[in-house]
Every structure is written in C-alpha cells, then in structure tokens.
Write an enzyme that holds these catalytic residues in place. Structure first.
Site, short mmCIF file in Angstrom:
data_model
loop_
_atom_site.label_atom_id
_atom_site.label_comp_id
_atom_site.label_asym_id
_atom_site.label_seq_id
_atom_site.Cartn_x
_atom_site.Cartn_y
_atom_site.Cartn_z
N ASP A 1 116.82 119.18 97.18
CA ASP A 1 115.99 118.29 98.01
C ASP A 1 115.50 117.12 97.17
O ASP A 1 115.41 117.22 95.95
CB ASP A 1 114.77 119.05 98.55
CG ASP A 1 115.17 120.23 99.42
OD1 ASP A 1 116.27 120.20 99.99
OD2 ASP A 1 114.37 121.18 99.50
N1 URA Z 1 115.89 125.51 97.94
C1 URA Z 1 115.07 124.58 98.45
O1 URA Z 1 114.24 124.84 99.31
N2 URA Z 1 115.19 123.31 98.00
C2 URA Z 1 116.06 122.94 97.04
O2 URA Z 1 116.11 121.78 96.66
C3 URA Z 1 116.91 123.92 96.52
C4 URA Z 1 116.80 125.22 96.99
#
Ligand code: URA
Length: 229
Positions: free
Chosen positions: A103
């Site tokens: 993310d």
């Molecule tokens: N899980 C998440 O919630 N976000 C990420 O960026 C990676 C794994």
C-alpha cells in the site's frame, strides 16, 4: 536482435530516431564503429559502447528495494511517485515488474524483476512464499492465537477468505507477523477483523531476502537463489 531495437528497448532513442542517434553518438559494438541500426547485436555476448561508455546489460535483473511511504507500487501514476521512479542509471533503462505490491502508506521490502514469468511464479497463490511484516497497532496486541488459527476476511474480490498467520510475535503494540499469501490489504484486514488499527506497516522479509540495512528509497541487485526459502 537489431541494434536499433536494442537502443530503443534501452530508452536511448526511438527506432525512428536511431539513424540520427547513430550519427550524433559514437556507438561501438566491440571495437567496430556502427552507423547502421539494422545490424545484428547480441547484448548477452557482445559489448556496446556509447560515447566511450560501456553499456550495462543483464537479463534477467532482480532487485530488492526498500519502498518509502508515499510511493505507489506501480510503473506509472498521475498523482504519486512510483517505486520505479527511485531507480537510477543504469536500472531505470529496464522494464521491471513488481512482485507483491505494498500500500502507499506501507514501507519496506519490494521485489522487482525484469523476468515476468519469474514474478508470476513467485506471486502465484500456490507458491506460498513467506512474507514478514512489522505492524504497529493502536493498542496492545493480545490475540496471537486467533491470528494463528485464522480469521475470515474479504479478499480483493470481496470473497470471504480465511487468512492465517504462520508465525507471530508481539511486544505490546508492535507485532511481527509472517504470512504466505498476499491478498488485498491482508495484514490491515486481519488486524482490523480483531478490532485493531494498523498505524504503521513495514515488510521486512520475503522468502530468504531481508531488508538488512537497505535505506528507504535504495535498492540492490539480488539473485533468484537469494529469494527462495
Ligand atoms: N498488507 C496490507 O494490509 N498492506 C500492505 O501493504 C501489505 C500487506
């Protein structure tokens, strides 16, 4: 392959402008000065010099990169900087595929490779490559057992899915968690299911690869053998 194709693949010029490029730059294959873009060139076995500089070429190339916050796990975006924007010469000349997105607000280890089949292989759900994350939560974590047993969350297609931690260690609000899948927002959704908010998230390991002392925004080349469990 044809030299003009190689020059355009490596972003020196377009195939159309290769004639002008070969006129205005000194291009040598081994010791031979070349003007003709249709000439055959093998980047794996022959050396190419442009204006006295040896051109770096490898196929495939695998990179481990420490993604800073604020960067998108993509090759292009209108609004935000992308992880590939962090690549400098000579790596910025290659087309990298991203293995396992993070993310925008997540930091940490990302794998990039020029080998699309390899990226497909290691990100395939059947592959079960382990990933380790460090999460900081809004309150003390006391639910290790429930995450080890598995919790039902929605995946990226809004299908119910049982997500399990393979290993989990916590110290008050900080939790180190290992999973071997990569569903959409998986870590945040696993904690959210149990009433915790993830305030900070960082991926520290994929397979055998660790972030070590790679600073945010920097990267290094690795081999396939460095990645697998
Ligand atoms: N899980 C998440 O919630 N976000 C990420 O960026 C990676 C794994």
């Amino acid at each position: 392959m044809r030299l003009d194709k190689f020059l355009s693949l490596m972003k020196y010029c377009s195939r159309k402008s290769s004639k002008a490029f070969l006129k205005t730059h000194q291009v040598l294959i081994e010791e031979l000065r070349v003007y003709d873009g249709s000439i055959n060139f093998n980047p794996n076995s022959q050396k190419l010099y442009i204006d006295n500089q040896l051109i770096f070429y490898q196929d495939p190339i695998h990179l481990v990169l420490n993604k800073p916050k604020g960067y998108i796990s993509a090759n292009h975006d209108e609004m935000h900087p992308c992880v590939v924007d962090l690549l400098k010469d000579p790596y910025h000349r290659f087309d990298f595929k991203i293995a396992g997105r993070l993310d925008i607000d997540t930091e940490g280890l990302m794998l990039l490779s020029t080998d699309g089949a390899f990226v497909h292989e290691i990100t395939h759900p059947n592959h079960h490559l382990s990933k380790t994350y460090v999460a900081v939560l809004d309150k003390e974590f006391v639910d290790e057992k429930r995450l080890l047993e598995g919790v039902e969350i929605l995946d990226g297609r809004n299908q119910i899915y049982k997500a399990k931690a393979l290993d989990i260690k916590s110290m008050k609000k900080e939790v180190k968690i290992v999973i071997d899948e990569g569903k959409y927002h998986q870590i945040k959704r696993m904690f959210s299911k149990l009433g915790y908010e993830v305030l900070y998230l960082k991926r520290t390991k994929i397979g055998n690869l660790e972030l070590d002392n790679l600073l945010p925004g920097t990267y290094k080349q690795v081999r396939k053998e460095d990645i697998y469990d």
